[in-house]
Design a protein around this motif. Structure first.
Motif, PDB file in Angstrom:
ATOM      1  N   ARG A 296      46.137  39.494  80.954  1.00  0.00           N
ATOM      2  CA  ARG A 296      46.857  38.279  81.319  1.00  0.00           C
ATOM      3  C   ARG A 296      46.737  37.220  80.232  1.00  0.00           C
ATOM      4  NH1 ARG A 296      45.949  34.811  86.949  1.00  0.00           N
ATOM      5  NH2 ARG A 296      47.543  33.207  86.522  1.00  0.00           N
ATOM      6  N   ALA A 297      45.544  37.095  79.645  1.00  0.00           N
ATOM      7  CA  ALA A 297      45.359  36.132  78.561  1.00  0.00           C
ATOM      8  C   ALA A 297      46.038  36.611  77.288  1.00  0.00           C
ATOM      9  CB  ALA A 297      43.871  35.900  78.311  1.00  0.00           C
ATOM     10  N   LEU A 298      45.895  37.902  76.970  1.00  0.00           N
ATOM     11  CA  LEU A 298      46.491  38.438  75.755  1.00  0.00           C
ATOM     12  C   LEU A 298      48.009  38.387  75.807  1.00  0.00           C
ATOM     13  CD1 LEU A 298      46.051  39.767  73.030  1.00  0.00           C
ATOM     14  CD2 LEU A 298      45.846  41.977  74.188  1.00  0.00           C
ATOM     15  N   ALA A 299      48.567  38.401  77.011  1.00  0.00           N
ATOM     16  CA  ALA A 299      50.020  38.342  77.159  1.00  0.00           C
ATOM     17  C   ALA A 299      50.604  37.018  76.688  1.00  0.00           C
ATOM     18  CB  ALA A 299      50.408  38.593  78.616  1.00  0.00           C
TER      19      ALA A 299
ATOM     20  N   ALA B  44      57.138  46.661  61.308  1.00  0.00           N
ATOM     21  CA  ALA B  44      58.358  45.859  61.445  1.00  0.00           C
ATOM     22  C   ALA B  44      59.208  46.336  62.617  1.00  0.00           C
ATOM     23  CB  ALA B  44      59.151  45.899  60.142  1.00  0.00           C
ATOM     24  N   SER B  45      59.329  47.661  62.777  1.00  0.00           N
ATOM     25  CA  SER B  45      60.145  48.183  63.871  1.00  0.00           C
ATOM     26  C   SER B  45      59.528  47.885  65.231  1.00  0.00           C
ATOM     27  CB  SER B  45      60.349  49.694  63.701  1.00  0.00           C
ATOM     28  OG  SER B  45      59.091  50.368  63.686  1.00  0.00           O
ATOM     29  N   TRP B  46      58.190  47.937  65.336  1.00  0.00           N
ATOM     30  CA  TRP B  46      57.543  47.607  66.607  1.00  0.00           C
ATOM     31  C   TRP B  46      57.650  46.118  66.895  1.00  0.00           C
ATOM     32  CZ3 TRP B  46      55.795  50.591  70.441  1.00  0.00           C
ATOM     33  CH2 TRP B  46      55.573  51.945  70.179  1.00  0.00           C
ATOM     34  N   ARG B  47      57.516  45.304  65.887  1.00  0.00           N
ATOM     35  CA  ARG B  47      57.622  43.859  66.084  1.00  0.00           C
ATOM     36  C   ARG B  47      59.014  43.466  66.556  1.00  0.00           C
ATOM     37  NH1 ARG B  47      58.880  39.768  61.214  1.00  0.00           N
ATOM     38  NH2 ARG B  47      58.987  37.825  62.436  1.00  0.00           N
ATOM     39  N   ALA B  48      60.030  44.192  66.092  1.00  0.00           N
ATOM     40  CA  ALA B  48      61.419  43.850  66.431  1.00  0.00           C
ATOM     41  C   ALA B  48      61.758  44.131  67.889  1.00  0.00           C
ATOM     42  CB  ALA B  48      62.369  44.615  65.515  1.00  0.00           C
ATOM     43  N   LYS B  49      60.947  44.938  68.558  1.00  0.00           N
ATOM     44  CA  LYS B  49      61.225  45.250  69.965  1.00  0.00           C
ATOM     45  C   LYS B  49      60.937  44.028  70.839  1.00  0.00           C
ATOM     46  CE  LYS B  49      60.138  50.156  69.388  1.00  0.00           C
ATOM     47  NZ  LYS B  49      59.309  51.297  69.846  1.00  0.00           N
TER      48      LYS B  49
ATOM     49  N   GLY C  51      59.538  41.447  73.350  1.00  0.00           N
ATOM     50  CA  GLY C  51      58.287  41.333  74.093  1.00  0.00           C
ATOM     51  C   GLY C  51      57.092  42.008  73.452  1.00  0.00           C
ATOM     52  N   HIS C  52      57.265  42.568  72.256  1.00  0.00           N
ATOM     53  CA  HIS C  52      56.168  43.260  71.598  1.00  0.00           C
ATOM     54  C   HIS C  52      55.451  42.328  70.614  1.00  0.00           C
ATOM     55  CE1 HIS C  52      58.051  46.770  73.307  1.00  0.00           C
ATOM     56  NE2 HIS C  52      57.123  47.575  72.791  1.00  0.00           N
TER      57      HIS C  52
ATOM     58  N   GLY D 199      53.051  34.839  62.924  1.00  0.00           N
ATOM     59  CA  GLY D 199      54.490  34.605  63.054  1.00  0.00           C
ATOM     60  C   GLY D 199      54.980  35.191  64.352  1.00  0.00           C
ATOM     61  N   GLU D 200      56.246  35.114  64.575  1.00  0.00           N
ATOM     62  CA  GLU D 200      56.820  35.604  65.820  1.00  0.00           C
ATOM     63  C   GLU D 200      56.606  37.111  65.945  1.00  0.00           C
ATOM     64  OE1 GLU D 200      61.039  35.581  68.311  1.00  0.00           O
ATOM     65  OE2 GLU D 200      60.916  34.698  66.304  1.00  0.00           O
ATOM     66  N   GLY D 201      55.808  37.465  66.934  1.00  0.00           N
ATOM     67  CA  GLY D 201      55.593  38.874  67.225  1.00  0.00           C
ATOM     68  C   GLY D 201      54.537  39.563  66.387  1.00  0.00           C
TER      69      GLY D 201
END
Length: 338
Positions: free
Chosen positions: A146-149, A40-45, A47-48, A119-121
């Motif tokens: 580039r694709a994974l981004a 959860a903390s990594w997802r909240a950053k 662009g992650h 979901g988002e992130g």
């Protein structure tokens, strides 16, 4: 099934059993391998994106993942009970997707399931049963940052495309066996073992078609519906997956028709061989009937029978029988009965 609510207290470490991979990405590059309780903390950053892969997790692990991404109870219940048909459901701003996987094990098609939370992130994949590891998908995506981004919807596309692509080796193996059976059927009478194999192959192909059929609707919704986390630029890719699924369906239908033809051809070949044997038996019976009839007549115990006193009667009768039998043999050979 109701799951207990979870207080917003600091997460406790959970067992890593069932966790295949858990990583955080920024701009398509892995920045860290993470623990479930850190997701959860990594997802909240900003662009992650968090990508977690699970294999046959227990309920405790699923609830831990649910807590990190606020997943719906019904979706967690479905992911815990791996007996779902392919479907797509929306819970708030997240998606829950079910797809069926297939592998050929000891000549039979074994089925598994993959449940995807998007979901988002974040994206969480949950595999059950027969399924190829998605490590290859992760490696392929990581090799092209580039694709994974593009984000979680690209990961969703990559996994669905991988699932559909893995149907092809199963069908190719079955196709080779179908061709071999077809050749054998036309050359030799079909055996009971071959009949049983034909039946099992047709049944497995039907099960495979029923398993992947609803995936067309899943991909159609991803392509056409305004679903959260699926951008318009990704829709052509999901259309490509839909085309692959339909191509697989056509190949399955074609092979089932070939199997049906092989079975019908085997019956026709068997009937033709039985008819040929019957003709041969009937021909020899007709030929043998001539001397049998003559011998039966002259074997009767009567004193006065014509030609009994002829000096050459025996030779005449034997020659006549030989002539008639030879004529019948020539006739049956000419019409193809012998």
């Amino acid at each position: 099934m109701n799951f207990p609510s979870h207080p917003k207290s600091p997460a406790e470490p959970v067992s890593s059993e069932g966790v295949i991979a858990a990583s955080a990405y920024v701009d398509g590059r892995r920045v860290a391998n993470i623990a479930i309780e850190e997701a959860a903390s990594w997802r909240a950053k900003p662009g992650h994106v968090v990508w977690i892969g699970l294999y046959e997790p227990d309920l405790t692990l699923l609830i831990s993942v649910q807590k990190q991404f606020d997943l719906h109870d019904l979706a967690i219940e479905d992911a815990n009970n791996a007996h779902q048909r392919p479907k797509i459901e929306q819970y708030g701003d997240g998606l829950f997707i079910v797809a069926r996987t297939a592998q050929l094990i000891e000549g039979r098609i074994a089925f598994g399931e993959t449940h995807l939370f998007v979901g988002e992130g974040y994206l969480v994949s949950v595999r059950h049963g027969a399924s190829t590891s998605y490590t290859a998908v992760r490696e392929r995506c990581e090799s092209c940052p580039r694709a994974l981004a593009r984000g979680e919807d690209y990961i969703l596309y990559a996994i669905l495309d991988f699932i559909v692509d893995n149907y092809s080796p199963v069908l190719e193996t079955i196709h080779e066996e179908v061709e071999q059976i077809e050749d054998d059927v036309l050359a030799n009478p079909i055996t009971r073992t071959q009949v049983e194999r034909l039946y099992m192959l047709r049944r497995d192909l039907l099960r495979l078609r029923n398993a992947i059929g609803p995936l067309v609707e899943v991909c159609r919704r991803l392509e056409h519906d305004n679903l959260p986390m699926v951008r318009a630029t990704m829709r052509p890719l999901f259309r490509d997956v839909t085309d692959h699924v339909r191509n697989i369906q056509e190949r399955i239908d074609s092979m089932r028709e070939v199997l049906a033809f092989a079975f019908e051809a085997s019956l026709l070949v068997g009937q033709a061989q039985e008819t040929a044997v019957s003709k041969k038996l009937a021909s020899w019976l007709a030929i043998i009937a001539v001397p049998t009839a003559v011998a039966g007549i002259y074997g009767m115990n009567f004193k006065y029978i014509p030609e009994l006193q002829l000096e050459y009667g025996y030779f005449i009768v034997m020659g006549l029988m030989a002539f008639i039998c030879a004529g019948l043999y020539w006739r049956f050979r000419r019409v193809g009965w012998l």
